[in-house]
Design a protein around this motif. Sequence first.
Motif, PDB file in Angstrom:
ATOM      1  N   ASP A 150       0.821  -1.211   0.000  1.00  0.00           N
ATOM      2  CA  ASP A 150       0.000   0.000   0.000  1.00  0.00           C
ATOM      3  C   ASP A 150       0.853   1.258   0.000  1.00  0.00           C
ATOM      4  N   ARG A 151       1.923   1.253   0.774  1.00  0.00           N
ATOM      5  CA  ARG A 151       2.810   2.421   0.816  1.00  0.00           C
ATOM      6  C   ARG A 151       3.451   2.667  -0.542  1.00  0.00           C
ATOM      7  N   MET A 152       3.899   1.588  -1.180  1.00  0.00           N
ATOM      8  CA  MET A 152       4.561   1.726  -2.475  1.00  0.00           C
ATOM      9  C   MET A 152       3.564   2.174  -3.538  1.00  0.00           C
ATOM     10  N   LYS A 153       2.361   1.625  -3.493  1.00  0.00           N
ATOM     11  CA  LYS A 153       1.338   1.971  -4.481  1.00  0.00           C
ATOM     12  C   LYS A 153       0.979   3.451  -4.400  1.00  0.00           C
ATOM     13  N   ALA A 154       0.964   3.993  -3.184  1.00  0.00           N
ATOM     14  CA  ALA A 154       0.629   5.404  -3.000  1.00  0.00           C
ATOM     15  C   ALA A 154       1.743   6.334  -3.476  1.00  0.00           C
ATOM     16  N   LEU A 155       2.913   5.782  -3.679  1.00  0.00           N
ATOM     17  CA  LEU A 155       4.088   6.596  -3.970  1.00  0.00           C
ATOM     18  C   LEU A 155       4.486   6.572  -5.446  1.00  0.00           C
ATOM     19  N   CYS A 156       4.535   5.395  -6.050  1.00  0.00           N
ATOM     20  CA  CYS A 156       5.070   5.263  -7.406  1.00  0.00           C
ATOM     21  C   CYS A 156       3.994   5.529  -8.457  1.00  0.00           C
ATOM     22  N   ASP A 157       4.411   5.599  -9.712  1.00  0.00           N
ATOM     23  CA  ASP A 157       3.463   5.806 -10.806  1.00  0.00           C
ATOM     24  C   ASP A 157       2.678   4.534 -11.104  1.00  0.00           C
ATOM     25  N   ASN A 158       3.382   3.423 -11.193  1.00  0.00           N
ATOM     26  CA  ASN A 158       2.739   2.134 -11.458  1.00  0.00           C
ATOM     27  C   ASN A 158       3.412   1.054 -10.633  1.00  0.00           C
ATOM     28  N   LEU A 159       2.598   0.229  -9.977  1.00  0.00           N
ATOM     29  CA  LEU A 159       3.122  -0.876  -9.178  1.00  0.00           C
ATOM     30  C   LEU A 159       2.667  -2.192  -9.793  1.00  0.00           C
ATOM     31  N   TYR A 160       3.633  -3.093 -10.000  1.00  0.00           N
ATOM     32  CA  TYR A 160       3.349  -4.414 -10.559  1.00  0.00           C
ATOM     33  C   TYR A 160       3.783  -5.470  -9.549  1.00  0.00           C
TER      34      TYR A 160
END
Length: 284
Positions: A150-160
């Motif tokens: 969740d933290r990464m998704k809120a930060l980056c442009d696209n999360l895979y």
Amino acid sequence: MFRIVEKEWLADNICRMSVEAPRLAKAAKPGQFLIVRDNERGERVPLTICDYDPQAGTVDIVIQTIGASTKEMCSYNVGDGFADVVGPLGVPSEFISKSAEELKGRRYLFIAGGVGTAPVYPQVKWLKAHGASVDVIMGAKNVSLIILEDRMKALCDNLYVCTDDGSAGFKGMVTAQAEELLTGGHAYDEAVAIGPMIMMKFVALTLKKYSLPLTVSLNTLMVDGTGMCGACRVTVGGKTRFACVEGPEFDGYVVDYDEAMRRQGMYRPQEIEEDHKCHLGLGK
């Protein structure tokens, strides 16, 4: 004492802690690490910095319970304190030397495996704050081992998200997901891979075909953290380098991964020994 102000379990054997360390928090930069000693008789355990807050005076660490020392560290709770938290150590990520103008519009691809997600997080955070675009591939064996999603998704442009068994996201290895992106029209200026040594080896073999500059972190080799013990020796571009003082980040295409993996396995029995407390810091 360095007091623990937050603690959460990210997975069954992986916990995150926020620790009061004001001077370290003000000096920390992406790519660096610190050394924690839980008590006066404890060993020195190198840990990458997951996040830092200069205003609050805290640094975040992520610990995977493998050896006796890391299990003991993870038994500590909010209000408890570590005897020592030393850092920041190591060379910061190369991109922090770039100006905001250089970074504006620049596209980065991060590939994180397992707990390698922890050191990726502050790098992504820094790049986004300075105008770069960032996509992140996170891989794990199964959904229960995916951390900081969740933290990464809120930060980056696209999360895979990738899992070996398909229990979350893309079913398959991070290399397959990377190739799908690169052949599907996604273009990047640089890539960074942090995770198990075998993962970084195959990421390098995969991305080399696309002539995409690649940086890898050899943080898992570090023991003493100061270059004194020599345990982090690795061949990079035909020369012997020390991951803790000359790295931990290097050009991913010139690392001798097979040598590095042999070195990692040298002390494996002692590392996982329940009653063993190695004073060279091998209890990660």
